[in-house]
Design an enzyme around this catalytic site. Structure first.
Site, PDB file in Angstrom:
ATOM      1  N   ARG A  27       0.829  -1.219   0.000  1.00 39.43           N
ATOM      2  CA  ARG A  27       0.000   0.000   0.000  1.00 39.43           C
ATOM      3  C   ARG A  27       0.863   1.268   0.000  1.00 39.43           C
ATOM      4  O   ARG A  27       0.950   1.977  -0.991  1.00 39.43           O
ATOM      5  CB  ARG A  27      -0.941  -0.032   1.222  1.00 39.43           C
ATOM      6  CG  ARG A  27      -2.066   0.984   1.188  1.00 39.43           C
ATOM      7  CD  ARG A  27      -1.685   2.382   1.562  1.00 39.43           C
ATOM      8  NE  ARG A  27      -1.113   2.491   2.904  1.00 39.43           N
ATOM      9  CZ  ARG A  27      -0.572   3.604   3.380  1.00 39.43           C
ATOM     10  NH1 ARG A  27      -0.505   4.692   2.642  1.00 39.43           N
ATOM     11  NH2 ARG A  27      -0.047   3.636   4.593  1.00 39.43           N
ATOM     12  N   ASP A  28       1.584   1.517   1.081  1.00 36.17           N
ATOM     13  CA  ASP A  28       2.349   2.766   1.185  1.00 36.17           C
ATOM     14  C   ASP A  28       3.503   2.767   0.191  1.00 36.17           C
ATOM     15  O   ASP A  28       3.893   3.818  -0.334  1.00 36.17           O
ATOM     16  CB  ASP A  28       2.886   2.895   2.625  1.00 36.17           C
ATOM     17  CG  ASP A  28       3.250   4.311   3.001  1.00 36.17           C
ATOM     18  OD1 ASP A  28       3.139   5.195   2.134  1.00 36.17           O
ATOM     19  OD2 ASP A  28       3.656   4.542   4.154  1.00 36.17           O
ATOM     20  N   HIS A 219       5.542   4.679  12.757  1.00 38.16           N
ATOM     21  CA  HIS A 219       5.657   4.604  11.292  1.00 38.16           C
ATOM     22  C   HIS A 219       6.720   5.625  10.866  1.00 38.16           C
ATOM     23  O   HIS A 219       6.434   6.809  10.741  1.00 38.16           O
ATOM     24  CB  HIS A 219       4.286   4.948  10.698  1.00 38.16           C
ATOM     25  CG  HIS A 219       4.214   4.877   9.218  1.00 38.16           C
ATOM     26  ND1 HIS A 219       3.473   3.917   8.549  1.00 38.16           N
ATOM     27  CD2 HIS A 219       4.763   5.641   8.249  1.00 38.16           C
ATOM     28  CE1 HIS A 219       3.578   4.101   7.243  1.00 38.16           C
ATOM     29  NE2 HIS A 219       4.361   5.152   7.035  1.00 38.16           N
ATOM     30  N   HIS A 221       9.901   7.160   8.471  1.00 37.24           N
ATOM     31  CA  HIS A 221      10.518   7.253   7.147  1.00 37.24           C
ATOM     32  C   HIS A 221      12.000   7.572   7.351  1.00 37.24           C
ATOM     33  O   HIS A 221      12.373   8.202   8.335  1.00 37.24           O
ATOM     34  CB  HIS A 221       9.835   8.348   6.317  1.00 37.24           C
ATOM     35  CG  HIS A 221       8.502   7.938   5.774  1.00 37.24           C
ATOM     36  ND1 HIS A 221       8.166   8.061   4.456  1.00 37.24           N
ATOM     37  CD2 HIS A 221       7.421   7.388   6.382  1.00 37.24           C
ATOM     38  CE1 HIS A 221       6.929   7.607   4.264  1.00 37.24           C
ATOM     39  NE2 HIS A 221       6.452   7.191   5.419  1.00 37.24           N
ATOM     40  N   CYS A 252       4.900   9.196  -0.056  1.00 35.37           N
ATOM     41  CA  CYS A 252       3.487   9.548  -0.024  1.00 35.37           C
ATOM     42  C   CYS A 252       3.221  10.484  -1.190  1.00 35.37           C
ATOM     43  O   CYS A 252       3.916  11.481  -1.359  1.00 35.37           O
ATOM     44  CB  CYS A 252       3.119  10.214   1.294  1.00 35.37           C
ATOM     45  SG  CYS A 252       1.392  10.709   1.328  1.00 35.37           S
ATOM     46  N   ASN A 261       9.894   4.676   3.186  1.00 34.62           N
ATOM     47  CA  ASN A 261       9.552   4.175   4.517  1.00 34.62           C
ATOM     48  C   ASN A 261      10.746   3.391   5.051  1.00 34.62           C
ATOM     49  O   ASN A 261      11.589   2.906   4.287  1.00 34.62           O
ATOM     50  CB  ASN A 261       8.379   3.195   4.404  1.00 34.62           C
ATOM     51  CG  ASN A 261       7.089   3.864   4.006  1.00 34.62           C
ATOM     52  OD1 ASN A 261       6.460   4.535   4.810  1.00 34.62           O
ATOM     53  ND2 ASN A 261       6.692   3.695   2.753  1.00 34.62           N
TER      54      ASN A 261
HETATM   55  P1  HMG Z   1     -12.973  14.655  -2.644  1.00 35.63           P
HETATM   56  O1  HMG Z   1     -12.613  15.021  -4.054  1.00 35.63           O
HETATM   57  O2  HMG Z   1     -13.150  15.749  -1.646  1.00 35.63           O
HETATM   58  O3  HMG Z   1     -14.237  13.697  -2.686  1.00 35.63           O
HETATM   59  O4  HMG Z   1     -11.867  13.651  -2.129  1.00 35.63           O
HETATM   60  P2  HMG Z   1     -15.770  13.956  -2.407  1.00 35.63           P
HETATM   61  O5  HMG Z   1     -16.079  13.443  -1.046  1.00 35.63           O
HETATM   62  O6  HMG Z   1     -16.114  15.385  -2.724  1.00 35.63           O
HETATM   63  O7  HMG Z   1     -16.435  13.024  -3.510  1.00 35.63           O
HETATM   64  C1  HMG Z   1     -16.204  13.289  -4.906  1.00 35.63           C
HETATM   65  C2  HMG Z   1     -16.498  12.048  -5.726  1.00 35.63           C
HETATM   66  O8  HMG Z   1     -15.574  11.022  -5.372  1.00 35.63           O
HETATM   67  C3  HMG Z   1     -17.882  11.459  -5.492  1.00 35.63           C
HETATM   68  O9  HMG Z   1     -18.319  10.954  -6.754  1.00 35.63           O
HETATM   69  C4  HMG Z   1     -17.634  10.301  -4.573  1.00 35.63           C
HETATM   70  O10 HMG Z   1     -18.573   9.240  -4.692  1.00 35.63           O
HETATM   71  C5  HMG Z   1     -16.272   9.814  -5.039  1.00 35.63           C
HETATM   72  P3  HMG Z   1     -19.405  11.717  -7.624  1.00 35.63           P
HETATM   73  O11 HMG Z   1     -20.603  11.819  -6.729  1.00 35.63           O
HETATM   74  O12 HMG Z   1     -18.786  13.046  -7.906  1.00 35.63           O
HETATM   75  O13 HMG Z   1     -19.544  10.840  -8.817  1.00 35.63           O
HETATM   76  N1  HMG Z   1     -15.567   9.167  -3.940  1.00 35.63           N
HETATM   77  C6  HMG Z   1     -15.040   7.930  -3.996  1.00 35.63           C
HETATM   78  N2  HMG Z   1     -14.948   7.014  -4.966  1.00 35.63           N
HETATM   79  C7  HMG Z   1     -14.350   5.843  -4.644  1.00 35.63           C
HETATM   80  N3  HMG Z   1     -13.861   5.556  -3.429  1.00 35.63           N
HETATM   81  C8  HMG Z   1     -13.903   6.463  -2.438  1.00 35.63           C
HETATM   82  C9  HMG Z   1     -14.523   7.695  -2.719  1.00 35.63           C
HETATM   83  N4  HMG Z   1     -14.724   8.793  -1.957  1.00 35.63           N
HETATM   84  C10 HMG Z   1     -15.360   9.678  -2.708  1.00 35.63           C
HETATM   85  N5  HMG Z   1     -13.422   6.165  -1.232  1.00 35.63           N
HETATM   86  C11 HMG Z   1     -11.181  11.828  -0.715  1.00 35.63           C
HETATM   87  C12 HMG Z   1     -11.896  13.181  -0.800  1.00 35.63           C
HETATM   88  C13 HMG Z   1     -10.971  11.532   0.734  1.00 35.63           C
HETATM   89  C14 HMG Z   1     -12.062  10.785  -1.372  1.00 35.63           C
HETATM   90  C15 HMG Z   1      -9.832  11.944  -1.508  1.00 35.63           C
HETATM   91  O14 HMG Z   1      -9.137  13.046  -1.014  1.00 35.63           O
HETATM   92  C16 HMG Z   1      -8.973  10.726  -1.372  1.00 35.63           C
HETATM   93  O15 HMG Z   1      -9.320   9.662  -1.885  1.00 35.63           O
HETATM   94  N6  HMG Z   1      -7.800  10.873  -0.722  1.00 35.63           N
HETATM   95  C17 HMG Z   1      -6.891   9.758  -0.473  1.00 35.63           C
HETATM   96  C18 HMG Z   1      -5.470  10.181  -0.684  1.00 35.63           C
HETATM   97  C19 HMG Z   1      -4.535   9.058  -0.292  1.00 35.63           C
HETATM   98  O16 HMG Z   1      -4.855   7.894  -0.313  1.00 35.63           O
HETATM   99  N7  HMG Z   1      -3.316   9.459   0.070  1.00 35.63           N
HETATM  100  C20 HMG Z   1      -2.313   8.550   0.475  1.00 35.63           C
HETATM  101  C21 HMG Z   1      -2.492   8.127   1.907  1.00 35.63           C
HETATM  102  S1  HMG Z   1      -0.916   8.000   2.650  1.00 35.63           S
HETATM  103  C22 HMG Z   1      -0.970   8.806   4.097  1.00 35.63           C
HETATM  104  O17 HMG Z   1      -1.953   9.442   4.382  1.00 35.63           O
HETATM  105  C23 HMG Z   1       0.206   8.726   4.999  1.00 35.63           C
HETATM  106  C24 HMG Z   1       0.405   7.348   5.672  1.00 35.63           C
HETATM  107  O18 HMG Z   1       0.954   6.457   4.730  1.00 35.63           O
HETATM  108  C25 HMG Z   1       1.354   7.479   6.868  1.00 35.63           C
HETATM  109  C26 HMG Z   1       2.733   7.982   6.526  1.00 35.63           C
HETATM  110  O19 HMG Z   1       3.337   7.507   5.532  1.00 35.63           O
HETATM  111  O20 HMG Z   1       3.247   8.794   7.318  1.00 35.63           O
HETATM  112  C27 HMG Z   1      -0.909   6.757   6.165  1.00 35.63           C
HETATM  113 MG    MG Z   2       4.766   5.881   5.056  1.00 38.75          MG
END
Ligand code: HMG
Ligand code: MG
Length: 312
Positions: A27-28, A219, A221, A252, A261
């Site tokens: 995933r990450d 966690h 890096h 990320c 990481n």
């Molecule tokens: P948004 O654009 O604000 O979404 O994104 P929304 O809530 O306004 O929805 C817009 C459209 O997206 C809608 O569709 C939803 O249904 C759809 P429409 O009605 O327009 O047709 N939608 C989805 N579709 C599929 N799956 C979903 C989903 N949610 C909404 N889950 C959102 C907001 C949170 C969805 C977006 O910002 C997002 O997906 N972000 C994820 C980013 C990500 O994964 N980043 C990497 C994570 S790594 C991290 O955080 C660090 C970590 O690894 C720790 C470290 O390394 O230190 C954990």
């Molecule tokens: Mg990480």
């Protein structure tokens, strides 16, 4: 080092007997790769990691596919590995993500908060509090279904836009996630700037505010080469859950200065040298990272992978 390419075992005082490694490579690691990795290769990667003895393998994310296209195949991938006798947590940002994960039978999810406003906006398109509000019904529904919930907190030690992050700001987000019902937290040094004293301060402050060490994972890096030193400090404090990524894959996509990481192999080398049990077969794990590096067409940044794969 022994003749078999294993560290000599010399235990140190006041360390846990066993550490649970939370493997985040699929995933990450893969979420940040430029090269598209075929779904079958990802599934093979997860199978090899399980075969190497890892028991918690974060498989993928049910996030918006446009935000993280590298993991857009979550629906195809998860069923290919669901039979494995290991825990397969998945990232879920909102109710839509939870529905997708539950539909495939996921038993462990992770929500991912930020300690800073800048990263909350970049990663989730929300303020910190809006993101917590988005997670609240997700955690409640997951707990109703007896699904295990991890709460990540990113940027616990520094933020690329905001610089230093005050500890009270991190503690507030951690407590909000615990109050919501998260089973465990993972304290993310997303850009790798932490040093051991800072880690100990945060852990102590969390304990003082009622968050027990047993609920905390770390966690790290390795951006500034501090990941193992920080891990050792956390172990001395009593932490027994450590996140790591096979071969040191990842970063990320929404934090440009986040390099790799902590590599699982580097972690295992240190833990085994300290006589700490992980259940991991280091040779098999290294072979998996060498195999993955060939698919990604670049060498693994892990020092242990490099040392062990050039030992003849
Ligand atoms: P948004 O654009 O604000 O979404 O994104 P929304 O809530 O306004 O929805 C817009 C459209 O997206 C809608 O569709 C939803 O249904 C759809 P429409 O009605 O327009 O047709 N939608 C989805 N579709 C599929 N799956 C979903 C989903 N949610 C909404 N889950 C959102 C907001 C949170 C969805 C977006 O910002 C997002 O997906 N972000 C994820 C980013 C990500 O994964 N980043 C990497 C994570 S790594 C991290 O955080 C660090 C970590 O690894 C720790 C470290 O390394 O230190 C954990
Ligand atoms: Mg990480």
């Amino acid at each position: 080092m022994t003749a078999q390419g294993l560290p000599m075992v010399v235990p140190a005082q006041d360390l846990p007997a066993r550490v649970r490694i939370h493997e985040v490579g699929p995933r990450d690691g893969l979420q940040n790769e430029k090269r598209a990795v075929p779904t079958e290769v990802k599934a093979d990667f997860i199978r090899r990691l399980a075969d190497a003895g890892l028991t918690t393998i974060e498989a993928t994310s049910f996030v918006h596919p446009k935000w993280v296209p590298q993991l857009a195949d979550a629906e195809k991938l998860f069923p290919l590995v669901a039979d494995l006798p290991v825990e397969l947590p998945v990232l879920v940002p909102n109710e839509r993500g939870l529905e997708r994960a539950l539909a495939l039978g996921a038993r462990r999810i992770a929500v991912f908060a930020s300690a800073t406003e800048s990263f909350a906006k970049a990663n989730l398109n929300r303020t910190v509090d809006e993101a917590l509000g988005m997670f609240d019904p997700v955690v409640a529904r997951a707990k109703d279904r007896k699904v295990h919930v991890r709460g990540y907190v990113s940027m616990c030690f520094g933020d690329p836009w905001e610089g230093a992050v005050p500890i009270h700001q991190v503690v507030r987000v951690c407590k909000a996630l615990m109050d919501m019902g998260c089973d465990e937290l993972s304290l993310g040094d997303t850009i790798g700037v932490a040093t051991p004293g800072h880690v100990l301060d945060l852990l102590s402050e969390l304990n003082e505010e009622g968050v027990p060490t047993s609920a905390l994972g770390v966690h790290f890096h390795d951006t500034y080469g501090q990941a193992l030193a920080n891990t050792l400090a956390a172990l001395q404090h009593g932490v027994t859950t450590v996140d790591a990524s096979a071969g040191g894959l990842g970063g990320c996509p929404y934090a440009k200065s986040a390099t790799g990481n902590l590599a699982t192999e580097d972690l295992v080398w240190m833990l085994h040298g300290l006589g700490i049990d992980t259940g991991v077969d280091l040779d098999r794990l290294t072979a998996t990272s060498v195999w993955m590096a060939a698919h990604l067409d670049r060498p693994s940044p892990s020092r242990t992978v490099r040392a062990l794969s050039h030992k003849e």
